[in-house]
Motif scaffolding. Structure first.
Motif, PDB file in Angstrom:
ATOM      1  N   GLY A 123      27.368  -4.246  12.645  1.00  0.00           N
ATOM      2  CA  GLY A 123      28.008  -4.284  11.200  1.00  0.00           C
ATOM      3  C   GLY A 123      29.343  -3.767  11.130  1.00  0.00           C
ATOM      4  N   GLN A 124      30.063  -3.506  10.087  1.00  0.00           N
ATOM      5  CA  GLN A 124      31.351  -2.775   9.791  1.00  0.00           C
ATOM      6  C   GLN A 124      30.838  -1.431   9.022  1.00  0.00           C
ATOM      7  OE1 GLN A 124      34.498  -5.175   8.261  1.00  0.00           O
ATOM      8  NE2 GLN A 124      35.672  -3.302   7.373  1.00  0.00           N
ATOM      9  N   PHE A 125      31.052  -0.522   9.725  1.00  0.00           N
ATOM     10  CA  PHE A 125      30.733   0.996   8.928  1.00  0.00           C
ATOM     11  C   PHE A 125      31.580   1.242   7.714  1.00  0.00           C
ATOM     12  CE2 PHE A 125      30.825   5.402   8.124  1.00  0.00           C
ATOM     13  CZ  PHE A 125      29.587   5.777   8.822  1.00  0.00           C
ATOM     14  N   GLY A 126      30.844   1.566   6.715  1.00  0.00           N
ATOM     15  CA  GLY A 126      31.258   1.731   5.368  1.00  0.00           C
ATOM     16  C   GLY A 126      31.743   0.407   4.437  1.00  0.00           C
ATOM     17  N   ALA A 127      31.238  -0.637   5.165  1.00  0.00           N
ATOM     18  CA  ALA A 127      31.956  -1.842   4.206  1.00  0.00           C
ATOM     19  C   ALA A 127      30.847  -2.359   3.362  1.00  0.00           C
ATOM     20  CB  ALA A 127      32.332  -3.031   5.142  1.00  0.00           C
ATOM     21  N   ASP A 128      30.982  -3.027   2.419  1.00  0.00           N
ATOM     22  CA  ASP A 128      29.934  -3.974   1.559  1.00  0.00           C
ATOM     23  C   ASP A 128      29.712  -4.982   2.423  1.00  0.00           C
ATOM     24  OD1 ASP A 128      28.238  -4.691  -0.408  1.00  0.00           O
ATOM     25  OD2 ASP A 128      30.080  -5.245  -1.861  1.00  0.00           O
ATOM     26  N   MET A 129      28.493  -5.105   3.105  1.00  0.00           N
ATOM     27  CA  MET A 129      27.842  -5.981   3.942  1.00  0.00           C
ATOM     28  C   MET A 129      26.763  -6.780   3.276  1.00  0.00           C
ATOM     29  SD  MET A 129      27.646  -3.970   7.375  1.00  0.00           S
ATOM     30  CE  MET A 129      27.522  -2.356   6.711  1.00  0.00           C
ATOM     31  N   SER A 130      26.732  -8.103   3.575  1.00  0.00           N
ATOM     32  CA  SER A 130      25.734  -9.028   3.132  1.00  0.00           C
ATOM     33  C   SER A 130      24.897  -9.375   4.440  1.00  0.00           C
ATOM     34  CB  SER A 130      26.082 -10.160   2.602  1.00  0.00           C
ATOM     35  OG  SER A 130      26.693 -10.191   1.458  1.00  0.00           O
ATOM     36  N   VAL A 131      23.795  -8.726   4.422  1.00  0.00           N
ATOM     37  CA  VAL A 131      22.889  -8.720   5.787  1.00  0.00           C
ATOM     38  C   VAL A 131      21.734  -9.728   5.632  1.00  0.00           C
ATOM     39  CG1 VAL A 131      21.559  -7.565   7.577  1.00  0.00           C
ATOM     40  CG2 VAL A 131      23.410  -6.483   6.249  1.00  0.00           C
ATOM     41  N   SER A 132      21.626 -10.783   6.574  1.00  0.00           N
ATOM     42  CA  SER A 132      20.907 -11.798   6.492  1.00  0.00           C
ATOM     43  C   SER A 132      19.855 -11.876   7.624  1.00  0.00           C
ATOM     44  CB  SER A 132      21.473 -13.456   6.597  1.00  0.00           C
ATOM     45  OG  SER A 132      22.269 -13.328   5.418  1.00  0.00           O
ATOM     46  N   LEU A 133      18.568 -11.969   7.564  1.00  0.00           N
ATOM     47  CA  LEU A 133      17.738 -12.025   8.701  1.00  0.00           C
ATOM     48  C   LEU A 133      16.344 -12.892   8.459  1.00  0.00           C
ATOM     49  CD1 LEU A 133      15.253  -9.273   8.522  1.00  0.00           C
ATOM     50  CD2 LEU A 133      16.982  -9.003   7.048  1.00  0.00           C
ATOM     51  N   VAL A 134      16.006 -13.105   9.616  1.00  0.00           N
ATOM     52  CA  VAL A 134      14.628 -13.832   9.595  1.00  0.00           C
ATOM     53  C   VAL A 134      13.673 -13.026  10.464  1.00  0.00           C
ATOM     54  CG1 VAL A 134      13.330 -16.141  10.123  1.00  0.00           C
ATOM     55  CG2 VAL A 134      15.611 -16.259   9.453  1.00  0.00           C
ATOM     56  N   ASN A 135      12.861 -12.180   9.480  1.00  0.00           N
ATOM     57  CA  ASN A 135      12.121 -11.224  10.264  1.00  0.00           C
ATOM     58  C   ASN A 135      10.917 -12.055  11.085  1.00  0.00           C
ATOM     59  OD1 ASN A 135       9.804  -9.086  10.476  1.00  0.00           O
ATOM     60  ND2 ASN A 135      11.265  -7.851   8.993  1.00  0.00           N
ATOM     61  N   ASP A 136      10.676 -11.648  12.187  1.00  0.00           N
ATOM     62  CA  ASP A 136       9.713 -12.460  12.945  1.00  0.00           C
ATOM     63  C   ASP A 136       8.230 -11.535  12.864  1.00  0.00           C
ATOM     64  OD1 ASP A 136       8.335 -13.926  14.843  1.00  0.00           O
ATOM     65  OD2 ASP A 136       9.590 -13.068  16.763  1.00  0.00           O
ATOM     66  N   GLY A 137       7.406 -12.106  12.456  1.00  0.00           N
ATOM     67  CA  GLY A 137       6.242 -11.376  12.387  1.00  0.00           C
ATOM     68  C   GLY A 137       5.511 -11.389  11.051  1.00  0.00           C
ATOM     69  N   PRO A 138       5.950 -10.822  10.183  1.00  0.00           N
ATOM     70  CA  PRO A 138       6.967  -9.798  10.050  1.00  0.00           C
ATOM     71  C   PRO A 138       6.410  -8.691  10.719  1.00  0.00           C
ATOM     72  CG  PRO A 138       6.020  -9.873   7.753  1.00  0.00           C
ATOM     73  CD  PRO A 138       5.357 -10.853   8.600  1.00  0.00           C
ATOM     74  N   THR A 139       7.676  -7.956  11.486  1.00  0.00           N
ATOM     75  CA  THR A 139       7.546  -6.915  12.249  1.00  0.00           C
ATOM     76  C   THR A 139       8.443  -5.891  11.894  1.00  0.00           C
ATOM     77  OG1 THR A 139       6.328  -7.926  14.160  1.00  0.00           O
ATOM     78  CG2 THR A 139       7.145  -5.632  14.356  1.00  0.00           C
ATOM     79  N   THR A 140       8.062  -4.899  11.365  1.00  0.00           N
ATOM     80  CA  THR A 140       9.144  -3.731  10.882  1.00  0.00           C
ATOM     81  C   THR A 140       8.841  -2.464  10.970  1.00  0.00           C
ATOM     82  OG1 THR A 140      10.000  -5.124   8.875  1.00  0.00           O
ATOM     83  CG2 THR A 140      10.485  -2.801   8.819  1.00  0.00           C
ATOM     84  N   ILE A 141       9.334  -1.744  11.889  1.00  0.00           N
ATOM     85  CA  ILE A 141       9.153  -0.216  12.119  1.00  0.00           C
ATOM     86  C   ILE A 141      10.073   0.708  11.691  1.00  0.00           C
ATOM     87  CG2 ILE A 141       8.427   1.099  14.344  1.00  0.00           C
ATOM     88  CD1 ILE A 141       7.303  -1.531  15.557  1.00  0.00           C
ATOM     89  N   ILE A 142       9.615   1.868  11.221  1.00  0.00           N
ATOM     90  CA  ILE A 142      10.610   2.988  11.077  1.00  0.00           C
ATOM     91  C   ILE A 142      10.441   4.141  11.904  1.00  0.00           C
ATOM     92  CG2 ILE A 142      11.291   4.604   9.204  1.00  0.00           C
ATOM     93  CD1 ILE A 142      10.055   2.671   7.143  1.00  0.00           C
ATOM     94  N   LEU A 143      11.548   4.439  12.507  1.00  0.00           N
ATOM     95  CA  LEU A 143      11.667   5.666  13.470  1.00  0.00           C
ATOM     96  C   LEU A 143      12.535   6.747  12.829  1.00  0.00           C
ATOM     97  CD1 LEU A 143      12.465   4.128  16.880  1.00  0.00           C
ATOM     98  CD2 LEU A 143      10.228   4.775  15.931  1.00  0.00           C
ATOM     99  N   ASP A 144      11.971   7.966  12.926  1.00  0.00           N
ATOM    100  CA  ASP A 144      12.768   9.143  12.128  1.00  0.00           C
ATOM    101  C   ASP A 144      12.743  10.058  13.059  1.00  0.00           C
ATOM    102  OD1 ASP A 144      13.741  11.346  10.436  1.00  0.00           O
ATOM    103  OD2 ASP A 144      12.726  10.335   8.728  1.00  0.00           O
ATOM    104  N   THR A 145      13.616  10.823  13.370  1.00  0.00           N
ATOM    105  CA  THR A 145      13.850  11.883  14.403  1.00  0.00           C
ATOM    106  C   THR A 145      13.294  13.294  13.810  1.00  0.00           C
ATOM    107  OG1 THR A 145      16.321  12.482  13.760  1.00  0.00           O
ATOM    108  CG2 THR A 145      15.757  10.884  15.558  1.00  0.00           C
ATOM    109  N   GLU A 146      13.095  13.295  12.491  1.00  0.00           N
ATOM    110  CA  GLU A 146      12.277  14.663  12.062  1.00  0.00           C
ATOM    111  C   GLU A 146      10.576  14.359  12.158  1.00  0.00           C
ATOM    112  OE1 GLU A 146      13.071  15.086   7.884  1.00  0.00           O
ATOM    113  OE2 GLU A 146      15.142  15.774   8.235  1.00  0.00           O
ATOM    114  N   ASN A 147      10.239  13.070  12.634  1.00  0.00           N
ATOM    115  CA  ASN A 147       8.803  12.866  12.922  1.00  0.00           C
ATOM    116  C   ASN A 147       8.603  12.452  14.604  1.00  0.00           C
ATOM    117  OD1 ASN A 147       8.183  13.438  10.387  1.00  0.00           O
ATOM    118  ND2 ASN A 147       8.665  11.301   9.835  1.00  0.00           N
ATOM    119  N   LYS A 148       9.318  13.106  15.452  1.00  0.00           N
ATOM    120  CA  LYS A 148       9.378  12.969  16.920  1.00  0.00           C
ATOM    121  C   LYS A 148       7.788  13.011  17.415  1.00  0.00           C
ATOM    122  CE  LYS A 148      14.112  14.146  17.918  1.00  0.00           C
ATOM    123  NZ  LYS A 148      14.878  14.913  18.742  1.00  0.00           N
TER     124      LYS A 148
END
Length: 148
Positions: A123-148
């Motif tokens: 994407g464009q860093f700092g821009a006002d973006m419209s993000v479109s997606l077709v989530n497959d599954g749906p599969t969504t996973i969150i990674l956080d380096t504070e929880n390694k």
């Protein structure tokens, strides 16, 4: 750093009515950089994401990583992932890295993914973006380096 991985069949980013990035099967990554995050944090996430086995094999089990399915990556910076909602109803973003710091680590992160042999659109860093997606599954996973 915090990354939301969404397994997609397609995703795109539009800025000012122009499509600036588009992928087919792969990952849409929403990437938040926190003050104090380091290249070691980015390296950890790059290795996790490149090896994340969430694509189905012939038996329908999540057994393949993104390279094994010739998947692509669409990486989108998103400081709002670092919202603090503990007080009141208006989120605070004081934990998000300043743009000059965040841009450097975001670019380093994306280059790290490319170094793993992945095709990465951004994407464009700092821009006002419209993000479109077709989530497959749906599969969504969150990674956080504070929880390694």
């Amino acid at each position: 750093m915090k990354v939301v991985i969404q397994k997609v069949t397609s995703a795109s980013v539009v800025v000012e009515e122009q499509t600036i990035a588009k992928i087919g099967q792969g990952f849409l990554l929403l990437v938040g950089v926190k003050t104090g995050d380091t290249q070691a944090d980015a390296d950890y996430l790059v290795n996790k994401i490149a090896k994340m086995r969430i694509f189905e094999d012939a038996e329908g089990k999540m057994n393949h990583d993104i390279s094994e399915v010739s998947g692509e990556v669409l990486s989108v910076s998103q400081f709002t992932l670092l919202a603090n909602t503990k007080k009141g109803n208006r989120p605070s973003f004081v934990d998000a890295a300043r743009p000059n710091e965040a841009t450097k680590l975001y670019d380093y992160f994306n280059e790290g993914l490319r170094g793993q042999g992945l095709e990465v659109s951004e994407g464009q860093f700092g821009a006002d973006m419209s993000v479109s997606l077709v989530n497959d599954g749906p599969t969504t996973i969150i990674l956080d380096t504070e929880n390694k």
